[in-house]
Design a protein around this motif. Structure first.
Motif, PDB file in Angstrom:
ATOM      1  N   ASP A   1       0.821  -1.215   0.000  1.00  0.00           N
ATOM      2  CA  ASP A   1       0.000   0.000   0.000  1.00  0.00           C
ATOM      3  C   ASP A   1       0.850   1.259   0.000  1.00  0.00           C
ATOM      4  OD1 ASP A   1      -2.163  -1.663   0.012  1.00  0.00           O
ATOM      5  OD2 ASP A   1      -2.598  -1.447   2.157  1.00  0.00           O
ATOM      6  N   ILE A   2       1.981   1.217   0.712  1.00  0.00           N
ATOM      7  CA  ILE A   2       2.900   2.367   0.711  1.00  0.00           C
ATOM      8  C   ILE A   2       3.439   2.613  -0.689  1.00  0.00           C
ATOM      9  CG2 ILE A   2       5.211   3.102   1.462  1.00  0.00           C
ATOM     10  CD1 ILE A   2       4.562   1.799   4.179  1.00  0.00           C
ATOM     11  N   LYS A   3       3.789   1.527  -1.387  1.00  0.00           N
ATOM     12  CA  LYS A   3       4.315   1.658  -2.743  1.00  0.00           C
ATOM     13  C   LYS A   3       3.256   2.192  -3.702  1.00  0.00           C
ATOM     14  CE  LYS A   3       8.582   0.614  -2.273  1.00  0.00           C
ATOM     15  NZ  LYS A   3       9.580   1.678  -2.499  1.00  0.00           N
ATOM     16  N   VAL A   4       2.004   1.789  -3.512  1.00  0.00           N
ATOM     17  CA  VAL A   4       0.916   2.316  -4.337  1.00  0.00           C
ATOM     18  C   VAL A   4       0.792   3.818  -4.133  1.00  0.00           C
ATOM     19  CG1 VAL A   4      -1.594   2.357  -4.639  1.00  0.00           C
ATOM     20  CG2 VAL A   4      -0.397   0.176  -4.484  1.00  0.00           C
TER      21      VAL A   4
ATOM     22  N   LYS B   1       3.708   5.575  -5.870  1.00  0.00           N
ATOM     23  CA  LYS B   1       3.504   5.658  -7.313  1.00  0.00           C
ATOM     24  C   LYS B   1       2.480   6.730  -7.655  1.00  0.00           C
ATOM     25  CE  LYS B   1       4.729   1.011  -8.915  1.00  0.00           C
ATOM     26  NZ  LYS B   1       4.235  -0.208  -9.604  1.00  0.00           N
ATOM     27  N   SER B   2       1.420   6.774  -6.853  1.00  0.00           N
ATOM     28  CA  SER B   2       0.386   7.781  -7.076  1.00  0.00           C
ATOM     29  C   SER B   2       0.964   9.183  -6.920  1.00  0.00           C
ATOM     30  CB  SER B   2      -0.763   7.567  -6.088  1.00  0.00           C
ATOM     31  OG  SER B   2      -1.776   8.514  -6.273  1.00  0.00           O
TER      32      SER B   2
ATOM     33  N   ILE C   1      -1.324   3.050 -13.476  1.00  0.00           N
ATOM     34  CA  ILE C   1      -0.575   1.876 -13.013  1.00  0.00           C
ATOM     35  C   ILE C   1      -0.764   1.698 -11.514  1.00  0.00           C
ATOM     36  CG2 ILE C   1       1.761   0.985 -12.626  1.00  0.00           C
ATOM     37  CD1 ILE C   1       2.526   2.228 -15.343  1.00  0.00           C
ATOM     38  N   SER C   2      -0.732   2.818 -10.776  1.00  0.00           N
ATOM     39  CA  SER C   2      -0.883   2.733  -9.318  1.00  0.00           C
ATOM     40  C   SER C   2      -2.315   2.409  -8.921  1.00  0.00           C
ATOM     41  CB  SER C   2      -0.439   4.040  -8.658  1.00  0.00           C
ATOM     42  OG  SER C   2      -1.309   5.100  -9.000  1.00  0.00           O
TER      43      SER C   2
ATOM     44  N   ASN D   1      -0.759  -4.046 -18.427  1.00  0.00           N
ATOM     45  CA  ASN D   1      -0.884  -5.457 -18.061  1.00  0.00           C
ATOM     46  C   ASN D   1      -0.228  -5.725 -16.715  1.00  0.00           C
ATOM     47  OD1 ASN D   1       1.906  -5.649 -18.408  1.00  0.00           O
ATOM     48  ND2 ASN D   1       1.767  -6.577 -20.425  1.00  0.00           N
ATOM     49  N   GLY D   2      -0.397  -6.971 -16.239  1.00  0.00           N
ATOM     50  CA  GLY D   2       0.264  -7.393 -15.004  1.00  0.00           C
ATOM     51  C   GLY D   2      -0.453  -6.986 -13.743  1.00  0.00           C
ATOM     52  N   PHE D   3      -1.724  -7.311 -13.600  1.00  0.00           N
ATOM     53  CA  PHE D   3      -2.463  -7.003 -12.371  1.00  0.00           C
ATOM     54  C   PHE D   3      -3.543  -8.060 -12.170  1.00  0.00           C
ATOM     55  CE2 PHE D   3      -4.267  -4.710 -15.934  1.00  0.00           C
ATOM     56  CZ  PHE D   3      -5.605  -5.072 -15.887  1.00  0.00           C
TER      57      PHE D   3
END
Length: 521
Positions: A168-171, A174-175, A207-208, A292-294
């Motif tokens: 969640d921190i990485k999301v 990214k945001s 992406i985020s 892609n990739g989710f």
């Protein structure tokens, strides 16, 4: 390890028996890609490393397995952390080469390395050395466990909780990065490059939102005089390219087929591991974003993506409108310059050549890309004042009388008077160029007899470009000179008619100027 030693026995990692019926399968999902969660084990007991790896061997969270890295002291751990800056979790012992080695490592991580993302789980076999209450209050850790209380289930739950927080921190990061890209583009929102930055920010945001990997591409459908095709506006990961690229030349064939299908059907395509989002502005400008990739998106997540793209399309429409306006203004400037040349019967691409010569010479002189572009746009208007010169004088095939030459000279002042009232940067530059492109470095030029660097650099640059092209071209009063004669003239007028630095730069990079000459023959 000697288990007869009570001190060492207290420091062992012991996993108690679990209650029957415990099943952790609901937390497991199918692996979606080759990404992993990097976990650092920092403990001076080898058995702790072995048992931890054994217990978490089949662990999968959010589609990714664990990748373990071991250190047996705080000193080794510092090197390990530097080698794996994206590690998600550290399982850390307190007492290693010193009584507070683990605690010192925490300070190093948070304060010196400024790593606030990695989750720190403190595991100790000697809680008396680091009481839980004081450690939690004084150190930035995320969990505290005594090794004797850790069961397999508790370790599993602790790791899941830590990884969920890290994800969640990485999301959020990214945001934030995506928003920063958009904010950075705001001051120059109406420039082409800022549109690309804006598109890049949009891509980062999406992406985020869906927690995808970084392979994504934003395409637009462009129609030119030669063809119509799908071009990349922004891309990330494996699709990232420099410069404008056709999508079919960059992305894999199967990905391009999805993009092409979205443009053809004008609908978004969602699957379990990728999405192709189509959105269109009121003016009919079409865009497709492929990611892609989710994991499979919920209806709510799809709704958020659609709303986000709808809002973004409004911003893109405003940018496109301003670009269209800017391009129209550029065409008008060129047209005004060409009208002047046509009226004086100077056929060919004189204004285009002068514009490109001026831009190249400005760059060689050390001016910025932005200033060089201003000169390129403004220099075609250098002779705009000739619209006020009578045809009989302007197109006279023979030598001019002194009185007629005075009339011709007035075009510099006329051009300046026509352009000086605008507050636009390009027209301001054009006014300066129109007025000063016949000034000479030694002060013998007109209309004001300016000398040396008192003449604006825009005027000095355009003077070299204009005279070079005029001498190389047929005019009503003369035939084109051969190149050697033109170059000899430039050298003879160095520091007299022309800025000597500009003459040297022109001759040093002559091959590049001749490419322009041939291109617009």
């Amino acid at each position: 390890m000697n288990s007869d030693n009570p001190q060492e026995l207290d420091d062992e990692l012991i996993f108690a028996d679990e209650e029957k019926g415990y099943d952790r399968s609901p937390l497991l999902v199918k692996e979606r890609n080759q990404e992993v969660w990097e976990v650092l084990i920092v403990d001076d007991e080898k058995q702790v490393h072995q048992v931890t790896k054994m217990v978490l061997n089949d662990f999968i969270f959010d589609g990714k397995k664990l990748e373990f890295h071991s250190a047996f002291s705080a000193t080794e751990a510092k090197e390990l952390i530097e080698a794996h800056p994206n590690a998600a979790l550290i399982l850390l012992d307190v007492v290693m080469e010193s009584e507070h080695a683990g605690l010192e490592l925490i300070k190093y991580l948070r304060k010196e390395m400024k790593n606030q993302s990695i989750r720190i789980i403190l595991r100790t076999g000697q809680p008396g050395q680091a009481p839980e209450k004081s450690v939690i209050m004084d150190y930035d850790i995320n969990d505290y466990k005594e090794k004797t209380e850790l069961t397999t289930q508790k370790l599993f739950t602790t790791v899941v909780s830590a990884l969920r927080s890290f994800r969640d921190i990485k999301v959020i990061e990214k945001s934030r990065n995506g928003l920063e890209e958009i904010i950075k583009s705001a001051p120059t929102l109406f420039e082409l490059q800022s549109m690309k930055k804006f598109a890049s920010g949009v891509l980062t945001q999406l992406i985020s939102i869906v927690n995808a990997n970084e392979n994504a591409v934003h395409c637009s459908f462009a129609v030119t005089k030669e063809e119509e095709d799908i071009y990349i506006l922004a891309a990330s990961g494996d699709y990232a390219q420099t410069g404008e690229q056709r999508a079919r030349d960059v992305v894999p064939r199967d990905v391009f087929e999805f993009i092409e299908q979205a443009f053809q059907t004008k609908i978004s395509i969602y699957s379990s591991c990728h999405m192709t989002i189509y959105f269109r502005s009121k003016m009919g400008m079409e865009n497709v974003i492929y990611i892609n990739g989710f994991q499979t998106l919920s209806e709510w997540e799809r709704y958020l993506v659609e709303i986000y793209c709808a809002n973004v399309s409004v911003a893109f429409e405003n940018i496109y409108l301003n670009l269209e306006l800017e391009n129209t203004q550029k065409e008008i400037i060129y047209t005004m310059g060409e009208i002047t040349e046509t009226r004086s019967k100077e056929t060919g691409h004189h204004v285009k050549r002068v514009a490109e010569y001026s831009r190249l010479l400005a760059l060689k002189y050390g001016l910025s890309e932005q200033e060089a572009e201003v000169i390129r746009l403004a220099s075609p208007m250098h002779d705009v004042g000739k619209v006020g010169i009578p045809d009989a004088i302007l197109n006279k095939p023979g030598p001019l009388t002194d009185e007629e030459f005075e009339v011709i000279k007035s075009h510099a002042g006329l051009g300046y008077e026509m352009l000086k009232h605008s507050n636009k940067q390009v027209l301001n530059a054009a006014a300066t160029i129109a007025q000063q492109h016949h000034e000479k470095y030694d002060g013998s030029g007109y209309p004001h007899g300016l000398k040396g660097e008192i003449i604006h650099i825009y005027g000095r640059i355009t003077a070299v470009a204009d005279v070079f092209d005029a001498l190389c071209s047929d005019r009503v009063y003369k035939k084109a000179w051969d190149l050697d004669r033109v170059l000899d003239f430039l050298l003879s007028q160095k520091a007299r008619h022309f800025d000597p630095v500009l003459v040297d730069l022109f001759l040093t990079h002559l091959d590049e100027f001749l490419v322009i000459k041939e291109k617009y023959t």
